[in-house]
Write a protein that holds these residues in place. Sequence first.
Motif, PDB file in Angstrom:
ATOM      1  N   THR A 278      31.483   0.075-108.414  1.00  0.00           N
ATOM      2  CA  THR A 278      30.551   0.602-107.692  1.00  0.00           C
ATOM      3  C   THR A 278      30.684   0.022-106.143  1.00  0.00           C
ATOM      4  O   THR A 278      30.594   0.405-105.029  1.00  0.00           O
ATOM      5  CB  THR A 278      29.235   0.614-108.402  1.00  0.00           C
ATOM      6  OG1 THR A 278      29.116   1.370-109.279  1.00  0.00           O
ATOM      7  CG2 THR A 278      28.056   1.051-107.168  1.00  0.00           C
ATOM      8  N   ASP A 279      30.564  -1.211-106.247  1.00  0.00           N
ATOM      9  CA  ASP A 279      31.008  -2.306-104.982  1.00  0.00           C
ATOM     10  C   ASP A 279      31.996  -2.003-104.105  1.00  0.00           C
ATOM     11  O   ASP A 279      31.967  -1.985-102.929  1.00  0.00           O
ATOM     12  CB  ASP A 279      30.939  -3.715-105.512  1.00  0.00           C
ATOM     13  CG  ASP A 279      29.703  -4.145-106.054  1.00  0.00           C
ATOM     14  OD1 ASP A 279      28.538  -3.722-105.861  1.00  0.00           O
ATOM     15  OD2 ASP A 279      29.591  -5.370-106.695  1.00  0.00           O
ATOM     16  N   ARG A 280      32.987  -1.434-104.880  1.00  0.00           N
ATOM     17  CA  ARG A 280      34.468  -1.166-104.024  1.00  0.00           C
ATOM     18  C   ARG A 280      34.367   0.499-103.814  1.00  0.00           C
ATOM     19  O   ARG A 280      35.393   0.811-103.231  1.00  0.00           O
ATOM     20  CB  ARG A 280      35.585  -1.734-104.727  1.00  0.00           C
ATOM     21  CG  ARG A 280      35.772  -3.032-105.119  1.00  0.00           C
ATOM     22  CD  ARG A 280      36.991  -3.388-105.695  1.00  0.00           C
ATOM     23  NE  ARG A 280      37.055  -2.860-106.991  1.00  0.00           N
ATOM     24  CZ  ARG A 280      36.449  -3.241-108.148  1.00  0.00           C
ATOM     25  NH1 ARG A 280      35.726  -4.276-107.893  1.00  0.00           N
ATOM     26  NH2 ARG A 280      36.651  -2.706-109.298  1.00  0.00           N
ATOM     27  N   GLY A 281      33.364   1.096-104.311  1.00  0.00           N
ATOM     28  CA  GLY A 281      33.388   2.502-103.861  1.00  0.00           C
ATOM     29  C   GLY A 281      34.345   3.280-104.990  1.00  0.00           C
ATOM     30  O   GLY A 281      34.656   4.472-104.647  1.00  0.00           O
ATOM     31  N   ALA A 282      34.813   2.577-106.203  1.00  0.00           N
ATOM     32  CA  ALA A 282      35.709   3.261-107.095  1.00  0.00           C
ATOM     33  C   ALA A 282      34.869   4.028-107.951  1.00  0.00           C
ATOM     34  O   ALA A 282      35.467   4.755-108.845  1.00  0.00           O
ATOM     35  CB  ALA A 282      36.444   2.378-107.850  1.00  0.00           C
TER      36      ALA A 282
END
Length: 143
Positions: free
Chosen positions: A127-131
Amino acid sequence: MIDLTDDVVLVTGAARGIGAAAATAAAAAGARVGLLDIDGDGARRTAHLIGEAASWAECDITSEDQVHDAVTALSAELGPVTGLVNNAGRNSYADVVTMTTQQWDEVFGVDLKGAWLLARAVLPGMTDRGAARSSTSPPCTPR
């Protein structure tokens, strides 16, 4: 075919069967793959067949500590996780009347708790990396 170049995909139950096939397909699509299985020798053999794109960890996915350690080690080796295949499962052909509580717990430990522990371990970073993505279906309309 989907392009998974630059992705890191973890696959549970990856020593054989559908898990091994999913890991092999992900690697063929360009991903680096982490294979997790309680059968460490099987996971190692599958990783060897896949080649340099694969790494493995012996892991009882019902153990919070083992999941943490395996995800940490595989992420350190392969990179941040961008995909998860929660494939591990346990079948039981016990009669519902004679099935023991231990048999019940073993099935649901792998099928539900293990899937939750893995998702919980990788989703914050994804989630933090937008994945991480989720999709929702439109609500069903009764007829």
